[in-house]
Write a protein that holds these residues in place. Structure first.
Motif, PDB file in Angstrom:
ATOM      1  N   ARG A  26      32.043  78.455  73.795  1.00 34.15           N
ATOM      2  CA  ARG A  26      33.372  78.285  74.275  1.00 34.15           C
ATOM      3  C   ARG A  26      34.253  78.940  73.725  1.00 34.15           C
ATOM      4  O   ARG A  26      35.483  79.555  74.185  1.00 34.15           O
ATOM      5  N   GLY A  27      34.262  78.705  72.117  1.00 35.32           N
ATOM      6  CA  GLY A  27      35.587  79.429  71.436  1.00 35.32           C
ATOM      7  C   GLY A  27      35.152  80.861  71.468  1.00 35.32           C
ATOM      8  O   GLY A  27      36.429  81.812  71.599  1.00 35.32           O
ATOM      9  N   ALA A  28      34.203  81.494  71.660  1.00 34.55           N
ATOM     10  CA  ALA A  28      33.962  83.045  71.697  1.00 34.55           C
ATOM     11  C   ALA A  28      34.640  83.349  72.927  1.00 34.55           C
ATOM     12  O   ALA A  28      35.191  84.349  73.100  1.00 34.55           O
ATOM     13  N   TYR A  29      34.349  82.546  73.928  1.00 32.87           N
ATOM     14  CA  TYR A  29      34.736  83.031  75.626  1.00 32.87           C
ATOM     15  C   TYR A  29      36.249  82.997  75.385  1.00 32.87           C
ATOM     16  O   TYR A  29      36.860  83.835  76.081  1.00 32.87           O
ATOM     17  N   LEU A  30      36.754  82.253  74.711  1.00 33.67           N
ATOM     18  CA  LEU A  30      38.221  82.039  74.853  1.00 33.67           C
ATOM     19  C   LEU A  30      39.033  83.117  73.850  1.00 33.67           C
ATOM     20  O   LEU A  30      40.004  83.632  74.499  1.00 33.67           O
ATOM     21  N   ASP A  56      42.341  69.545  73.106  1.00 31.37           N
ATOM     22  CA  ASP A  56      41.879  69.221  71.495  1.00 31.37           C
ATOM     23  C   ASP A  56      40.489  69.932  71.615  1.00 31.37           C
ATOM     24  O   ASP A  56      40.043  70.358  70.707  1.00 31.37           O
ATOM     25  N   GLN A  57      39.843  69.671  72.694  1.00 27.00           N
ATOM     26  CA  GLN A  57      38.348  70.623  72.888  1.00 27.00           C
ATOM     27  C   GLN A  57      38.266  71.914  72.748  1.00 27.00           C
ATOM     28  O   GLN A  57      37.444  72.360  71.891  1.00 27.00           O
ATOM     29  N   ASP A  58      39.422  72.640  73.334  1.00 25.37           N
ATOM     30  CA  ASP A  58      39.206  73.996  73.300  1.00 25.37           C
ATOM     31  C   ASP A  58      39.628  74.631  71.863  1.00 25.37           C
ATOM     32  O   ASP A  58      39.367  75.644  71.528  1.00 25.37           O
ATOM     33  N   VAL A  59      40.875  73.647  71.413  1.00 31.47           N
ATOM     34  CA  VAL A  59      41.224  74.090  69.944  1.00 31.47           C
ATOM     35  C   VAL A  59      40.300  73.991  68.897  1.00 31.47           C
ATOM     36  O   VAL A  59      40.067  74.880  68.211  1.00 31.47           O
ATOM     37  N   ALA A  60      39.196  72.855  69.213  1.00 28.80           N
ATOM     38  CA  ALA A  60      38.299  72.825  68.352  1.00 28.80           C
ATOM     39  C   ALA A  60      37.312  73.993  68.531  1.00 28.80           C
ATOM     40  O   ALA A  60      36.555  74.257  67.620  1.00 28.80           O
ATOM     41  N   ALA A  61      36.994  74.450  69.826  1.00 29.40           N
ATOM     42  CA  ALA A  61      36.172  75.474  70.214  1.00 29.40           C
ATOM     43  C   ALA A  61      36.608  76.763  69.383  1.00 29.40           C
ATOM     44  O   ALA A  61      35.840  77.442  68.884  1.00 29.40           O
ATOM     45  N   VAL A  62      37.811  76.951  69.473  1.00 24.92           N
ATOM     46  CA  VAL A  62      38.315  78.205  68.852  1.00 24.92           C
ATOM     47  C   VAL A  62      38.375  78.047  67.680  1.00 24.92           C
ATOM     48  O   VAL A  62      37.947  79.065  66.903  1.00 24.92           O
ATOM     49  N   SER A  63      38.593  77.098  66.871  1.00 26.20           N
ATOM     50  CA  SER A  63      38.534  76.959  65.296  1.00 26.20           C
ATOM     51  C   SER A  63      36.940  77.191  64.862  1.00 26.20           C
ATOM     52  O   SER A  63      36.783  77.978  63.972  1.00 26.20           O
ATOM     53  N   ASP A 122      43.100  72.544  59.305  1.00 24.58           N
ATOM     54  CA  ASP A 122      44.254  73.471  58.946  1.00 24.58           C
ATOM     55  C   ASP A 122      44.456  74.500  60.225  1.00 24.58           C
ATOM     56  O   ASP A 122      45.380  74.798  60.630  1.00 24.58           O
ATOM     57  N   LEU A 123      43.305  75.180  60.627  1.00 26.48           N
ATOM     58  CA  LEU A 123      43.413  75.949  61.756  1.00 26.48           C
ATOM     59  C   LEU A 123      43.770  75.234  62.955  1.00 26.48           C
ATOM     60  O   LEU A 123      44.711  75.796  63.872  1.00 26.48           O
ATOM     61  N   ARG A 124      43.149  74.125  63.302  1.00 24.22           N
ATOM     62  CA  ARG A 124      43.627  73.296  64.473  1.00 24.22           C
ATOM     63  C   ARG A 124      45.117  72.962  64.590  1.00 24.22           C
ATOM     64  O   ARG A 124      45.846  73.118  65.353  1.00 24.22           O
ATOM     65  N   THR A 125      45.665  72.722  63.256  1.00 24.10           N
ATOM     66  CA  THR A 125      46.833  72.387  63.320  1.00 24.10           C
ATOM     67  C   THR A 125      47.977  73.454  63.456  1.00 24.10           C
ATOM     68  O   THR A 125      48.992  73.307  64.211  1.00 24.10           O
ATOM     69  N   PHE A 126      47.573  74.733  63.118  1.00 23.50           N
ATOM     70  CA  PHE A 126      48.235  76.058  63.292  1.00 23.50           C
ATOM     71  C   PHE A 126      48.377  76.368  64.616  1.00 23.50           C
ATOM     72  O   PHE A 126      49.328  76.656  65.204  1.00 23.50           O
TER      73      PHE A 126
END
Length: 434
Positions: free
Chosen positions: A188-192, A283-290, A251-255
């Motif tokens: 999911r993170g790679a897709y986004l 929150d789920q997508d932020v976690a995936a991107v991170s 740190d990355l999710r906060t940013f």
């Protein structure tokens, strides 16, 4: 900054997809079913992932009506109207027309779009998400009758047909496919990141034809940082100094949600990305991107040893600033916000010690933000209380070079010095038209 990214490389990256929130007067038509409304709402969320408001809404203009100028080496182009107006927007587009423009860079009438529209990234958007985006733009955005402006690019450079060959060489068609051996969050993170987020459009170096050097993690240059219109888009790999190697997942999710953390604060074009896009991610997508970004191996950097904080040498310079021109400027203009110890008051005021933007080989972002300041981060409707001011009218080129050299050497940062000629060049290019 007042002007959006200007160079062709900048345009290639900043022409962020489609918008943010549906305006209040653009609600789904009465009588539309719950399923239709849900599709429009999902499209609105996906459009925020793409951050189209940053490019398709001009300052003080109507949402998504276009008109934003973008300067390229060939001349100025103007972003188009993507509201559902039938005469001047995309109201006459079928879903197939919309998908072709989004993923292949070809308009309804057959002309090729400039790759200021990051369709090489949007090529990875799947059919279900294209359908939702189409529903949003047709039924969730207010139509605006505003004619598109012709570009200022002169003949023969304004001819579009050569872009067909650019697409043949650099456009990889086909929606993202999950990578075997990777979990759901990573894919999911790679897709986004690779698709709607089109992070590579800004953060990946470009080749001689302004194509991205890599479109995913299989290329070593992917997300290793790139210079765009006077800003250096940061290294997003696991590199320890200039990248995300010292950033935790938190740190990355906060940013992504707030634009600031204990390491750095967003500025320049990234301010718009935080304001219009990433803070709205679930929150789920932020976690995936991170999860995806934190999986990338280290690439690039400044070649120095892994950063560790050391205040002593800088403390001696600040004790006797008359002996150092950069320390004198720092004491007068910078120390009150960024501290004697260089650690600032994160996340309100960014640290300079160990900041990846300070440690980057390319100092363009530091020069630019010192000259011109940055816009407000606006999180949940509340502007940041201490945006970076510009010092172009206060400090000359040598003073800025001196203070940035002091900062890049201080607190064990160990980054190369800045020259007055570098400052003068960016002053000229970024102050034009202000």
């Amino acid at each position: 900054m007042k002007n959006k990214l200007k160079g062709l490389g900048a345009a290639l990256c900043v022409a962020l997809p489609f918008l943010a929130q549906a305006p209040a007067d653009a609600a789904t038509p009465a009588g539309a079913g719950a399923a239709d409304q849900a599709l429009v709402q999902r499209g609105a969320y996906l459009a925020q992932l793409g951050d189209c408001a940053a490019c398709h809404t001009a300052p003080k203009g109507k949402p998504f009506a276009g008109g934003l100028p973008m300067n390229t080496p060939m001349g100025r182009i103007y972003v188009t109207n993507i509201t559902p107006d039938a005469q001047t927007g995309i109201g006459g587009y079928t879903e197939a027309d919309f998908a072709r423009a989004l993923r292949e860079g070809v308009a309804k009438d057959g002309h090729n779009l400039y790759p200021a529209m990051p369709y090489p990234s949007y090529a990875k958007v799947n059919d279900d998400d294209v359908k939702a985006l189409y529903a949003f733009f047709m039924r969730g955005v207010a139509p605006v009758q505003q004619a598109n402006r012709e570009s200022d690019i002169k003949w023969p450079l304004n001819m579009r047909w050569p872009l067909m060959f650019w697409n043949m060489a650099f456009l990889e068609k086909g929606a993202y496919r999950d990578k075997p051996g990777k979990d759901v969050a990573w894919n999911r993170g790679a897709y986004l990141v690779q698709g709607l987020g089109h992070c590579g459009s800004c953060h990946t170096p470009r080749g001689v034809a302004f194509q991205e050097s890599a479109l995913d993690e299989s290329g070593s240059a992917f997300l290793s940082g790139a210079l765009l219109d006077g800003w250096f888009a940061s290294n997003l790999t696991g590199e320890h100094n200039a990248g995300l190697g010292r950033w935790s997942d938190e740190d990355l999710r906060t940013f992504l949600k707030t634009g600031a953390n204990r390491h750095a604060s967003a500025f320049g074009a990234m301010t718009s990305v935080i304001n219009n896009s990433t803070q709205a991610l679930s929150d789920q997508d932020v976690a995936a991107v991170s999860a995806y970004l934190k999986s990338l191996p280290p690439v690039g950097g400044n070649g120095a040893a892994a950063y560790t904080y050391d205040p002593q040498a800088t403390k001696v310079s600040l004790d006797r600033p008359a002996n150092d021109a950069g320390a004198r400027v720092y004491t007068a203009y910078c120390m009150h916000c960024h501290g004697v110890d260089g650690r600032g008051f994160a996340p309100m005021l960014a640290p300079l010690a160990g900041n990846p933007n300070v440690l980057a080989k390319d100092a363009s972002s530091l020069i630019n933000v010192t000259l011109n300041g940055t816009g407000d981060l606006v999180i949940n409707g509340v502007p940041s209380p201490f945006p970076m001011p510009g010092f172009a009218a206060v400090l000359d080129d040598k003073q800025i070079a001196d203070v940035l050299s002091f900062v890049r050497a201080g607190w064990n940062n160990g980054a190369p010095a800045v020259g007055a000629a570098e400052v003068a060049k960016l002053r000229q290019s970024t102050q034009a038209g202000r």
